[in-house]
Design an enzyme around this catalytic site. Structure first.
Site, PDB file in Angstrom:
ATOM      1  N   GLU A 197      20.718  29.952  -7.433  1.00 42.85           N
ATOM      2  CA  GLU A 197      20.955  31.208  -6.716  1.00 42.85           C
ATOM      3  C   GLU A 197      20.415  32.392  -7.518  1.00 42.85           C
ATOM      4  O   GLU A 197      19.767  33.284  -6.968  1.00 42.85           O
ATOM      5  CB  GLU A 197      22.461  31.443  -6.482  1.00 42.85           C
ATOM      6  CG  GLU A 197      23.163  30.327  -5.757  1.00 42.85           C
ATOM      7  CD  GLU A 197      23.842  29.346  -6.704  1.00 42.85           C
ATOM      8  OE1 GLU A 197      24.986  28.980  -6.438  1.00 42.85           O
ATOM      9  OE2 GLU A 197      23.211  28.929  -7.698  1.00 42.85           O
ATOM     10  N   CYS A 238      29.009  29.380  -8.058  1.00 43.39           N
ATOM     11  CA  CYS A 238      30.006  29.652  -9.091  1.00 43.39           C
ATOM     12  C   CYS A 238      30.369  31.140  -9.001  1.00 43.39           C
ATOM     13  O   CYS A 238      29.742  31.898  -8.251  1.00 43.39           O
ATOM     14  CB  CYS A 238      29.453  29.296 -10.474  1.00 43.39           C
ATOM     15  SG  CYS A 238      28.165  30.440 -11.061  1.00 43.39           S
ATOM     16  N   HIS A 278      21.060  29.373 -12.796  1.00 40.20           N
ATOM     17  CA  HIS A 278      21.425  28.669 -11.573  1.00 40.20           C
ATOM     18  C   HIS A 278      20.392  28.960 -10.489  1.00 40.20           C
ATOM     19  O   HIS A 278      19.680  29.963 -10.541  1.00 40.20           O
ATOM     20  CB  HIS A 278      22.813  29.093 -11.111  1.00 40.20           C
ATOM     21  CG  HIS A 278      23.907  28.560 -11.989  1.00 40.20           C
ATOM     22  ND1 HIS A 278      25.231  28.658 -11.650  1.00 40.20           N
ATOM     23  CD2 HIS A 278      23.876  27.915 -13.187  1.00 40.20           C
ATOM     24  CE1 HIS A 278      25.966  28.095 -12.588  1.00 40.20           C
ATOM     25  NE2 HIS A 278      25.164  27.640 -13.539  1.00 40.20           N
ATOM     26  N   CYS A 326      27.356  33.545  -9.866  1.00 37.52           N
ATOM     27  CA  CYS A 326      26.363  33.646  -8.784  1.00 37.52           C
ATOM     28  C   CYS A 326      26.949  34.370  -7.577  1.00 37.52           C
ATOM     29  O   CYS A 326      26.238  35.111  -6.890  1.00 37.52           O
ATOM     30  CB  CYS A 326      25.851  32.258  -8.403  1.00 37.52           C
ATOM     31  SG  CYS A 326      24.762  31.566  -9.669  1.00 37.52           S
TER      32      CYS A 326
END
Length: 142
Positions: A74, A100, A72, A103
């Site tokens: 992040e 999410c 992801h 993260c």
């Protein structure tokens, strides 16, 4: 709104636009996400969703399902700053989609104090965990 709040709102919009532009670097077809990590008005890291370094730049399988090893945005920004001489302590993370749960855990452990996003992720557990950790989370619509 105070002068400082107005200035912060303008900065939030500018950095969010940068995160949206950074998302365009992603090779993912289903969803492109970008992240910018800012500390003391300096960008200290950036990231977008995609495969790990050295892997093919294909995020989805033949059924259009995201491959399990795709990182992801992040996570990419946080791991990138970890390899630098910068610290993410008390930084602000601008990310095009709310984090999410996985993260959110990284954000907490990285010492990030504030998260700004523009689109809500389909699951809200990440945002709820950040609030529980007393991390400011703000939605900025552009």
């Amino acid at each position: 709104m105070s002068k400082n709040n107005t200035k912060q709102a303008l900065l939030d919009q500018r950095y969010m636009r940068m995160a949206l532009i950074w998302a365009e670097n992603s090779y993912c077809k289903r969803r492109q996400v970008g992240a910018i990590l800012v500390k003391d008005k300096m960008i200290i890291s950036d990231g977008y969703n995609g495969t790990p370094s050295g892997f093919e730049n294909i995020c989805e399988d033949e059924n259009n399902v995201t491959k399990p090893y795709v990182l992801h945005a992040e996570a990419n920004a946080i791991t990138k700053v970890a390899r630098s001489n910068n610290s993410s302590e008390d930084a602000t993370l601008y990310v095009t989609s709310s984090p999410c749960i996985e993260c959110a855990k990284l954000i907490i452990q990285a010492g990030i104090k504030r998260v700004v996003y523009t689109d809500s992720y389909r699951l809200s557990e990440g945002a709820e965990l950040l609030k529980r950790a007393n991390i400011e989370i703000t939605c900025v619509k552009l």
